[in-house]
Design an enzyme around this catalytic site. Structure first.
Site, PDB file in Angstrom:
ATOM      1  N   THR A   8       0.847  -1.190   0.000  1.00 15.31           N
ATOM      2  CA  THR A   8       0.000   0.000   0.000  1.00 15.31           C
ATOM      3  C   THR A   8       0.883   1.240   0.000  1.00 15.31           C
ATOM      4  O   THR A   8       2.029   1.187   0.431  1.00 15.31           O
ATOM      5  CB  THR A   8      -0.940   0.029   1.226  1.00 15.31           C
ATOM      6  OG1 THR A   8      -1.773   1.186   1.165  1.00 15.31           O
ATOM      7  CG2 THR A   8      -0.168   0.038   2.530  1.00 15.31           C
ATOM      8  N   ASN A  10      -0.471   3.827   1.587  1.00 12.43           N
ATOM      9  CA  ASN A  10      -1.135   4.492   2.701  1.00 12.43           C
ATOM     10  C   ASN A  10      -0.534   4.020   4.031  1.00 12.43           C
ATOM     11  O   ASN A  10      -0.819   2.905   4.489  1.00 12.43           O
ATOM     12  CB  ASN A  10      -2.635   4.186   2.644  1.00 12.43           C
ATOM     13  CG  ASN A  10      -3.435   4.903   3.686  1.00 12.43           C
ATOM     14  OD1 ASN A  10      -2.955   5.211   4.765  1.00 12.43           O
ATOM     15  ND2 ASN A  10      -4.700   5.142   3.372  1.00 12.43           N
ATOM     16  N   GLY A  12      -1.276   4.942   6.940  1.00 12.58           N
ATOM     17  CA  GLY A  12      -2.336   4.743   7.927  1.00 12.58           C
ATOM     18  C   GLY A  12      -2.849   3.313   7.922  1.00 12.58           C
ATOM     19  O   GLY A  12      -3.161   2.748   8.981  1.00 12.58           O
ATOM     20  N   ASP A  67      -8.341  -4.757  -0.905  1.00 14.90           N
ATOM     21  CA  ASP A  67      -9.159  -4.018  -1.853  1.00 14.90           C
ATOM     22  C   ASP A  67     -10.507  -3.798  -1.184  1.00 14.90           C
ATOM     23  O   ASP A  67     -10.994  -4.663  -0.451  1.00 14.90           O
ATOM     24  CB  ASP A  67      -9.324  -4.755  -3.182  1.00 14.90           C
ATOM     25  CG  ASP A  67      -9.762  -3.796  -4.280  1.00 14.90           C
ATOM     26  OD1 ASP A  67      -9.008  -2.842  -4.562  1.00 14.90           O
ATOM     27  OD2 ASP A  67     -10.863  -3.963  -4.829  1.00 14.90           O
ATOM     28  N   GLY A 142     -12.088   9.764   1.696  1.00 17.87           N
ATOM     29  CA  GLY A 142     -12.959   9.089   0.743  1.00 17.87           C
ATOM     30  C   GLY A 142     -14.433   9.346   1.017  1.00 17.87           C
ATOM     31  O   GLY A 142     -14.865  10.483   1.194  1.00 17.87           O
ATOM     32  N   ASP A 144     -16.175   8.662   3.615  1.00 19.29           N
ATOM     33  CA  ASP A 144     -16.524   8.761   5.038  1.00 19.29           C
ATOM     34  C   ASP A 144     -17.587   9.822   5.342  1.00 19.29           C
ATOM     35  O   ASP A 144     -18.461   9.578   6.172  1.00 19.29           O
ATOM     36  CB  ASP A 144     -15.278   9.007   5.889  1.00 19.29           C
ATOM     37  CG  ASP A 144     -14.364   7.791   5.961  1.00 19.29           C
ATOM     38  OD1 ASP A 144     -14.743   6.715   5.449  1.00 19.29           O
ATOM     39  OD2 ASP A 144     -13.267   7.922   6.543  1.00 19.29           O
ATOM     40  N   ARG A 168     -12.157  -2.710   6.896  1.00 22.17           N
ATOM     41  CA  ARG A 168     -10.766  -3.153   6.868  1.00 22.17           C
ATOM     42  C   ARG A 168     -10.378  -3.747   8.220  1.00 22.17           C
ATOM     43  O   ARG A 168      -9.739  -4.798   8.298  1.00 22.17           O
ATOM     44  CB  ARG A 168      -9.831  -2.007   6.507  1.00 22.17           C
ATOM     45  CG  ARG A 168      -8.374  -2.419   6.394  1.00 22.17           C
ATOM     46  CD  ARG A 168      -7.492  -1.312   5.849  1.00 22.17           C
ATOM     47  NE  ARG A 168      -7.928  -0.947   4.503  1.00 22.17           N
ATOM     48  CZ  ARG A 168      -8.679   0.135   4.212  1.00 22.17           C
ATOM     49  NH1 ARG A 168      -9.037   0.973   5.163  1.00 22.17           N
ATOM     50  NH2 ARG A 168      -9.051   0.379   2.977  1.00 22.17           N
TER      51      ARG A 168
END
Length: 184
Positions: A8, A10, A12, A67, A142, A144, A168
């Site tokens: 990734t 990301n 986070g 994903d 995103g 959220d 996730r």
């Protein structure tokens, strides 16, 4: 303690995975841009990415790829696995506009984590149910701000609460249980 690479960009996500896998595996970030399979199936996309990333590494360190997508029931599951592309091209405000007139604004965030050690591929799924709402909140990323769970959007939640509920997080918790069983 052995290492696991999370494919990734990301950091986070890596921190979130490390919190779920604490004591089981050390999690490192692998910034590798695999060719994303175009499919309606999150598991197929994540599995393809994990296999490709593993082949590109120079050792036998296992990898995970996730994903995820937002699935809106009244839009027949759209945007689903195409969520990132839809967000980039339309934006979350346009997705809200599409959903705002629906009779059924039920939605789910879904995630699949794919693990491979080169010999085997395993997938772990997580989901969280909610409703599409007008944008609220300043946190998260995103979709959220337009995804409400139990009266609060993910953008209104503190990160630790959101991670505890997230699709996730649920997939990573299932993965952690599987790793723990293998270690016994």
């Amino acid at each position: 303690m052995s290492t696991l690479r999370f494919v990734t960009t990301n950091s986070g996500k890596v921190q979130e995975a490390a919190s779920y896998l604490d004591g089981l595996r050390r999690v490192e970030q692998l910034d590798y841009d695999y060719a994303e399979l175009q499919s309606d199936d999150l598991a197929a996309i994540a599995t393809h990415g994990a296999r490709e990333a593993y082949r590109e590494t120079d050792d036998d360190t296992p990898v995970i790829v996730d994903d995820a997508g937002l699935f809106v029931r009244g839009l027949s599951g759209f945007p689903g696995p195409y969520s990132a592309y839809v967000e980039d091209t339309l934006g979350i405000e346009r997705v809200w506009e599409l959903a705002s007139d629906l009779d059924d604004r039920h939605a789910a965030f879904r995630c699949v984590v794919a693990y491979t050690d080169g010999d085997t591929v395993e997938t772990f799924t997580g989901a969280v149910q909610g409703t599409m709402v007008a944008p609220r909140g300043d946190g998260g990323f995103g979709y959220d701000p337009i995804f409400e769970h139990d009266g609060t959007t993910f953008a209104e939640m503190p990160t630790d609460r959101k991670n505890a509920l997230s699709h996730r997080g649920r997939a990573l918790a299932t993965f952690a249980d599987w790793l723990a069983e293998r270690a016994d």
